[in-house]
Write an enzyme that holds these catalytic residues in place. Sequence first.
Site, PDB file in Angstrom:
ATOM      1  N   ASP A   1     -13.947  37.275  23.501  1.00 20.54           N
ATOM      2  CA  ASP A   1     -12.805  36.399  23.207  1.00 20.54           C
ATOM      3  C   ASP A   1     -12.343  35.777  24.524  1.00 20.54           C
ATOM      4  OD1 ASP A   1     -10.519  35.177  22.214  1.00 20.54           O
ATOM      5  OD2 ASP A   1      -9.951  36.892  20.968  1.00 20.54           O
TER       6      ASP A   1
ATOM      7  N   ASP B   1      -8.476  28.858  22.712  1.00 19.69           N
ATOM      8  CA  ASP B   1      -8.704  30.267  22.413  1.00 19.69           C
ATOM      9  C   ASP B   1      -9.907  30.325  21.478  1.00 19.69           C
ATOM     10  OD1 ASP B   1      -8.427  32.957  21.804  1.00 19.69           O
ATOM     11  OD2 ASP B   1      -6.406  32.792  20.971  1.00 19.69           O
TER      12      ASP B   1
ATOM     13  N   HIS C   1      -2.777  32.329  15.126  1.00 15.75           N
ATOM     14  CA  HIS C   1      -1.436  32.070  15.681  1.00 15.75           C
ATOM     15  C   HIS C   1      -1.335  30.635  16.157  1.00 15.75           C
ATOM     16  CE1 HIS C   1      -3.536  32.596  19.599  1.00 15.75           C
ATOM     17  NE2 HIS C   1      -4.253  33.435  18.890  1.00 15.75           N
TER      18      HIS C   1
ATOM     19  N   HIS D   1       1.001  33.189  21.888  1.00 10.21           N
ATOM     20  CA  HIS D   1       1.334  33.526  20.500  1.00 10.21           C
ATOM     21  C   HIS D   1       2.691  32.916  20.174  1.00 10.21           C
ATOM     22  CE1 HIS D   1      -1.902  36.518  19.362  1.00 10.21           C
ATOM     23  NE2 HIS D   1      -2.183  36.172  20.594  1.00 10.21           N
TER      24      HIS D   1
ATOM     25  N   GLU E   1      -8.583  32.810  13.493  1.00  8.00           N
ATOM     26  CA  GLU E   1      -9.477  33.901  13.863  1.00  8.00           C
ATOM     27  C   GLU E   1      -9.615  34.975  12.800  1.00  8.00           C
ATOM     28  OE1 GLU E   1      -8.082  36.233  17.285  1.00  8.00           O
ATOM     29  OE2 GLU E   1      -6.327  34.952  17.365  1.00  8.00           O
TER      30      GLU E   1
ATOM     31  N   GLU F   1     -13.566  32.721  16.259  1.00  6.83           N
ATOM     32  CA  GLU F   1     -12.292  32.012  16.472  1.00  6.83           C
ATOM     33  C   GLU F   1     -12.514  30.626  17.085  1.00  6.83           C
ATOM     34  OE1 GLU F   1      -9.706  33.884  19.389  1.00  6.83           O
ATOM     35  OE2 GLU F   1      -7.939  32.874  18.553  1.00  6.83           O
TER      36      GLU F   1
HETATM   37 MN    MN Z   1      -8.846  34.799  20.994  1.00  2.49          MN
HETATM   38 MN    MN Z   2      -6.283  34.043  19.317  1.00  3.89          MN
END
Ligand code: MN
Ligand code: MN
Length: 294
Positions: A81, A92, A153, A161, A186, A279
């Site tokens: 990630d 992200d 998010h 977030h 995600e 994601e």
């Molecule tokens: Mn992530």
């Molecule tokens: Mn994330």
Amino acid sequence: MKEEYIKAGKIASKVREKSKKLLKEGASIQAIVKKVESWIHENKGGIAFPVNISLNDYAAHDTASGKDNRKLNRGDVVKVDIGVHVNGFIADTAYTVEIRTKKHKKMLEANKEALQKVLKMVEPGVKLCKIGALVEKEAEKNGFKPIKNLSGHSLEQWNLHAGLTIPNYDNGDKTVIKDDTAVAIEPFFTNGFGEVVNAREKKIFMLEKRLPVRLPKVRDILKYIEENYKTFPFSKAWLEKEFGRGWVNISLPILIKSGCLKSFPALKEKKEGIVSQFEHTIVFFNGKKVITTL
Ligand code: MN
Ligand code: MN
């Protein structure tokens, strides 16, 4: 704002693709983390959070610690990630691979497919619970479970977030996605229980509040965190490199206890099921939709 999101997305996607060739049997996890983080800097990106490498039943928030000698083994299900920012605007993105075996191929493919389907259906006006319902349906029709207490998010400048929680099951939330919003989608799948719990390991931390600290060395460390990591999560390993393990081990508990920092324990599947994750980040801007990390 949009250009910076797009720039961050391009760097994240380039680094993500390049990272795939590092995931070999016998590779050192610490070396992978260091390399991927250095590539983000080389591409003129900022690191929005430590590169997370979470294995098997670990779903998220694991990374390399200072004295980490773990290596990837045949059969490991590895989640990578990656978070990149440009002037605080974040991309992200995450993926999962299985090292040299195909035991969990079906789950990984179904998980990836679920993300693709969400990317297609999500638009301003779509209810959050509909996104969750789609992920849940895709998991269940393939014999898996979504992880209910992990979610996507929204993203804002310097805020990983931000307000919205994008569920991976139908949680009944009728809030709609709005234009001029950035979101990370995600879905996580598992063959286990469908929830994560805190593990013992704590390797990722974040500034919570600027409060007075008495010990000068601890105060220095807090100042360094504020200046260098700002409001983004950081890795214990980064601090150790700067201040040495001794001082970091003394300071972190003090800073947490005093409310200056919060920790993100690693998260593992409640019944030790294997976990996968994919994601991408989407930016809605002036009626347009851009998947920045494709
Ligand atoms: Mn992530
Ligand atoms: Mn994330």
